[in-house]
Design a protein around this motif. Structure first.
Motif, mmCIF file in Angstrom:
data_model
loop_
_atom_site.group_PDB
_atom_site.id
_atom_site.type_symbol
_atom_site.label_atom_id
_atom_site.label_comp_id
_atom_site.label_asym_id
_atom_site.label_seq_id
_atom_site.Cartn_x
_atom_site.Cartn_y
_atom_site.Cartn_z
ATOM 1 N N MET A 41 0.763 -1.170 0.280
ATOM 2 C CA MET A 41 0.208 -0.424 0.182
ATOM 3 C C MET A 41 1.248 1.059 0.018
ATOM 4 O O MET A 41 2.028 1.320 0.706
ATOM 5 N N LYS A 42 0.972 1.795 -0.396
ATOM 6 C CA LYS A 42 1.730 3.136 -0.466
ATOM 7 C C LYS A 42 0.492 4.059 0.406
ATOM 8 O O LYS A 42 -0.261 4.273 -0.002
ATOM 9 N N LYS A 43 1.716 4.718 1.137
ATOM 10 C CA LYS A 43 1.268 6.059 2.136
ATOM 11 C C LYS A 43 1.435 7.359 2.143
ATOM 12 O O LYS A 43 2.177 7.380 1.165
ATOM 13 N N GLY A 44 0.998 7.925 2.799
ATOM 14 C CA GLY A 44 0.870 9.397 2.856
ATOM 15 C C GLY A 44 0.678 9.880 3.779
ATOM 16 O O GLY A 44 -0.034 9.598 4.528
ATOM 17 N N VAL A 45 0.552 11.006 3.959
ATOM 18 C CA VAL A 45 0.454 11.689 5.334
ATOM 19 C C VAL A 45 0.193 13.901 5.553
ATOM 20 O O VAL A 45 -0.201 13.787 4.305
ATOM 21 N N LEU A 46 -1.341 13.278 6.443
ATOM 22 C CA LEU A 46 -2.347 14.851 5.795
ATOM 23 C C LEU A 46 -2.079 15.612 7.661
ATOM 24 O O LEU A 46 -2.708 14.747 8.634
ATOM 25 N N LEU A 47 -1.187 16.631 7.868
ATOM 26 C CA LEU A 47 -1.240 18.080 8.419
ATOM 27 C C LEU A 47 -2.423 17.933 8.830
ATOM 28 O O LEU A 47 -3.202 19.293 7.694
ATOM 29 N N VAL A 48 -3.381 18.220 9.907
ATOM 30 C CA VAL A 48 -4.449 19.134 9.986
ATOM 31 C C VAL A 48 -4.303 20.382 10.990
ATOM 32 O O VAL A 48 -3.623 19.614 11.701
ATOM 33 N N ASN A 49 -4.363 21.644 10.199
ATOM 34 C CA ASN A 49 -4.717 22.562 11.530
ATOM 35 C C ASN A 49 -6.215 23.019 11.603
ATOM 36 O O ASN A 49 -7.089 22.554 10.574
ATOM 37 N N LEU A 50 -6.019 24.451 12.524
ATOM 38 C CA LEU A 50 -7.706 24.972 12.462
ATOM 39 C C LEU A 50 -8.208 25.654 10.866
ATOM 40 O O LEU A 50 -9.418 25.630 11.133
ATOM 41 N N GLY A 51 -7.079 26.309 10.359
ATOM 42 C CA GLY A 51 -8.091 27.006 9.515
ATOM 43 C C GLY A 51 -7.649 28.082 9.581
ATOM 44 O O GLY A 51 -7.222 28.881 11.046
ATOM 45 N N PHE A 70 -1.708 8.693 7.032
ATOM 46 C CA PHE A 70 -1.551 8.744 8.782
ATOM 47 C C PHE A 70 -2.038 10.084 8.523
ATOM 48 O O PHE A 70 -1.257 11.091 8.046
ATOM 49 N N LEU A 71 -3.107 10.469 9.121
ATOM 50 C CA LEU A 71 -3.777 11.210 9.816
ATOM 51 C C LEU A 71 -3.101 12.441 10.706
ATOM 52 O O LEU A 71 -3.357 11.658 11.739
ATOM 53 N N ILE A 72 -2.732 13.205 10.737
ATOM 54 C CA ILE A 72 -1.867 13.979 12.085
ATOM 55 C C ILE A 72 -2.727 15.584 12.432
ATOM 56 O O ILE A 72 -2.144 16.628 11.714
ATOM 57 N N PRO A 73 -3.524 15.002 13.228
ATOM 58 C CA PRO A 73 -3.965 16.608 13.773
ATOM 59 C C PRO A 73 -3.308 17.800 14.468
ATOM 60 O O PRO A 73 -2.365 16.932 15.723
ATOM 61 N N LEU A 74 -2.609 18.813 13.959
ATOM 62 C CA LEU A 74 -2.086 20.007 14.564
ATOM 63 C C LEU A 74 -1.979 19.918 15.805
ATOM 64 O O LEU A 74 -2.490 21.263 16.252
ATOM 65 N N ILE A 114 -7.572 5.539 6.913
ATOM 66 C CA ILE A 114 -6.966 6.222 7.290
ATOM 67 C C ILE A 114 -6.227 6.196 9.053
ATOM 68 O O ILE A 114 -7.097 5.728 9.738
ATOM 69 N N GLU A 115 -5.312 6.728 9.578
ATOM 70 C CA GLU A 115 -5.101 5.792 10.698
ATOM 71 C C GLU A 115 -4.556 7.076 11.433
ATOM 72 O O GLU A 115 -4.106 7.996 10.472
ATOM 73 N N ASP A 116 -4.749 7.637 12.611
ATOM 74 C CA ASP A 116 -4.604 9.098 13.583
ATOM 75 C C ASP A 116 -3.372 8.955 14.232
ATOM 76 O O ASP A 116 -3.271 8.098 14.679
ATOM 77 N N LEU A 117 -3.063 9.744 14.226
ATOM 78 C CA LEU A 117 -1.900 9.828 14.980
ATOM 79 C C LEU A 117 -2.158 10.639 16.911
ATOM 80 O O LEU A 117 -3.532 11.590 16.956
ATOM 81 N N ILE A 138 6.341 10.067 11.829
ATOM 82 C CA ILE A 138 5.487 9.822 10.225
ATOM 83 C C ILE A 138 7.008 9.114 9.768
ATOM 84 O O ILE A 138 6.125 7.645 9.524
ATOM 85 N N ASN A 139 7.859 8.703 9.678
ATOM 86 C CA ASN A 139 8.577 7.943 8.844
ATOM 87 C C ASN A 139 8.666 6.052 9.670
ATOM 88 O O ASN A 139 8.745 5.535 9.477
ATOM 89 N N THR A 140 8.893 6.224 11.678
ATOM 90 C CA THR A 140 8.044 5.367 12.019
ATOM 91 C C THR A 140 6.785 5.051 11.780
ATOM 92 O O THR A 140 6.584 3.255 11.728
ATOM 93 N N TRP A 141 5.849 5.791 11.630
ATOM 94 C CA TRP A 141 5.348 4.755 11.104
ATOM 95 C C TRP A 141 4.928 4.111 9.958
ATOM 96 O O TRP A 141 4.114 3.524 9.412
ATOM 97 N N ALA A 142 5.514 4.960 8.701
ATOM 98 C CA ALA A 142 5.532 4.285 7.525
ATOM 99 C C ALA A 142 6.429 3.012 7.084
ATOM 100 O O ALA A 142 5.617 2.137 6.928
ATOM 101 N N HIS A 143 7.077 3.024 8.466
ATOM 102 C CA HIS A 143 7.429 1.096 8.758
ATOM 103 C C HIS A 143 6.892 0.310 9.970
ATOM 104 O O HIS A 143 7.149 -0.561 10.380
ATOM 105 N N SER A 144 5.948 0.879 10.836
ATOM 106 C CA SER A 144 4.983 0.070 11.714
ATOM 107 C C SER A 144 3.504 0.811 12.084
ATOM 108 O O SER A 144 2.958 1.475 11.154
ATOM 109 N N LYS A 145 3.168 0.478 13.188
ATOM 110 C CA LYS A 145 1.641 0.456 13.573
ATOM 111 C C LYS A 145 2.572 2.284 14.149
ATOM 112 O O LYS A 145 3.206 1.790 15.206
#
Length: 344
Positions: free
Chosen positions: A1-11, A119-123, A152-155, A333-340
């Motif tokens: 599976m190709k993985k990616g990261v989404l950083l999310v802030n308030l706006g 990998f969804l990261i709420p800031l 989707i997995e989240d931090l 992020i890089n830890t998540w890319a290779h693990s849970k």
């Protein structure tokens, strides 16, 4: 599976003009996890009162802090994104919970690059229904409707992660070097007390009485107040702050319902009245400077302190795109890319 990261802030509004601020406030305040009252009441409060009175004043506040490049929150978040991208091979996208940089656009950007797992990261260091929860719920709704095959997995909230505490403490220490201060105030964004009780998974622990936050409980996993107090405690411990030389407060209350106390503006006022001449203020509920830190704290807070007789008022910037903070996020992020994600 190709993985990616989404950083999310308030706006942020698209501009500091009243029409854009009104549009932004409408979306923000109509969120049922921000003003958690029945729809009819929320509509009356927001569309009948707030949007007819507040946009002009809020626009004036935004104009005070607006940068040539745009909204400070957006600019800082983009800088963070770009720095992180240099430290990972995963595609990194940026989105906002409110405003035109939507979560849907962020997910679409990743999907267009072939990403199948995000990998969804709420800031936000602490969990709150008006921040982390609303991001996670909306992201899941968008996934179900538009990207059903996307995973989707989240931090999780990282308020007590020792690496985060070290980065935050180092940032505070570096910014206070050579500065005069008698007291350090840790100011967190406020929430209504009912939010704390609503997210008590035990249905009996949270009393908001000064004791429950210090008593071990499963409720702490979703207790914003506990998590804020814990950040203060851990940073004070790391920086060897003496008892009585620091405290915690909550800012940005709205309406007349009970919100978490003590309130930041009243705390600054009290400290000034008590004869304090120098203080520093930290805002660890935010990782990026924004209206609440740049205008409400750095401008209004300083004005209150000076009016009460204080002289030295030092505002410690948020982590923003600090290199240590970037390195830590990239490491997670890089830890998540290779693990849970649980191993982050």
């Amino acid at each position: 599976m190709k993985k990616g990261v989404l950083l999310v802030n308030l706006g942020s509004p698209d501009s500091p003009e009243p029409k854009d601020v009104k549009k932004y406030l409408g979306e923000f305040l109509m969120d049922e996890r921000v003003i958690d009252v029945p729809l009819w009441a929320r509509t009356l409060i927001v569309k009948g009162i707030i949007l007819n009175t507040r946009p002009k004043a809020s626009a004036a506040a935004y104009k005070k802090i607006w940068w040539d490049e745009g909204s400070p929150l957006i600019v800082i978040s983009e800088r963070l994104q770009h720095k992180i991208q240099k430290q990972t091979t995963l595609p990194v996208a940026l989105a906002m919970r409110y405003g035109s940089m939507t979560i849907k656009k962020g997910l679409q950007q990743l999907v267009n690059q072939g990403v199948e797992k995000v990998f969804l990261i709420p800031l936000y260091p602490q969990f709150a229904m008006a921040t982390t929860e609303t991001i996670l719920v909306l992201a899941e709704n968008i996934r179900n409707e538009h990207f059903p095959n996307l995973k989707i997995e989240d931090l999780p909230a990282f308020y007590n992660n020792q690496n985060y505490i070290d980065v935050l403490s180092n940032s505070i220490e570096n910014h206070l070097k050579g500065k005069t201060y008698e007291h350090v105030l840790f100011s967190y964004h406020g929430v209504p007390e009912r939010h704390i009780r609503k997210r008590d998974i035990t249905k009996s622990h949270c009393q908001i009485n000064g004791i429950c936050c210090k008593t071990p409980s499963k409720a702490h996993e979703f207790c914003y107040r506990h998590q804020c107090l814990e950040v203060t405690r851990l940073v004070a411990e790391k920086l060897n702050l003496k008892e009585g030389s620091y405290s915690t407060s909550f800012q940005s209350r709205l309406g007349f319902d009970p919100w978490l106390q003590p309130y930041t503006d009243r705390t600054i006022e009290r400290l000034g009245k008590e004869g304090l001449k120098s203080m520093a203020i930290v805002t660890p509920a935010f990782v990026s400077d924004c209206l609440e830190t740049l205008e409400e704290i750095a401008m209004e807070g300083e004005e209150i302190f000076h009016e009460m007789g204080g002289s030295e008022f030092t505002t410690v910037p948020c982590l923003n795109d600090d290199d240590e903070w970037v390195n830590l996020l990239a490491k997670w992020i890089n830890t998540w890319a290779h693990s849970k994600p649980e191993t982050v």
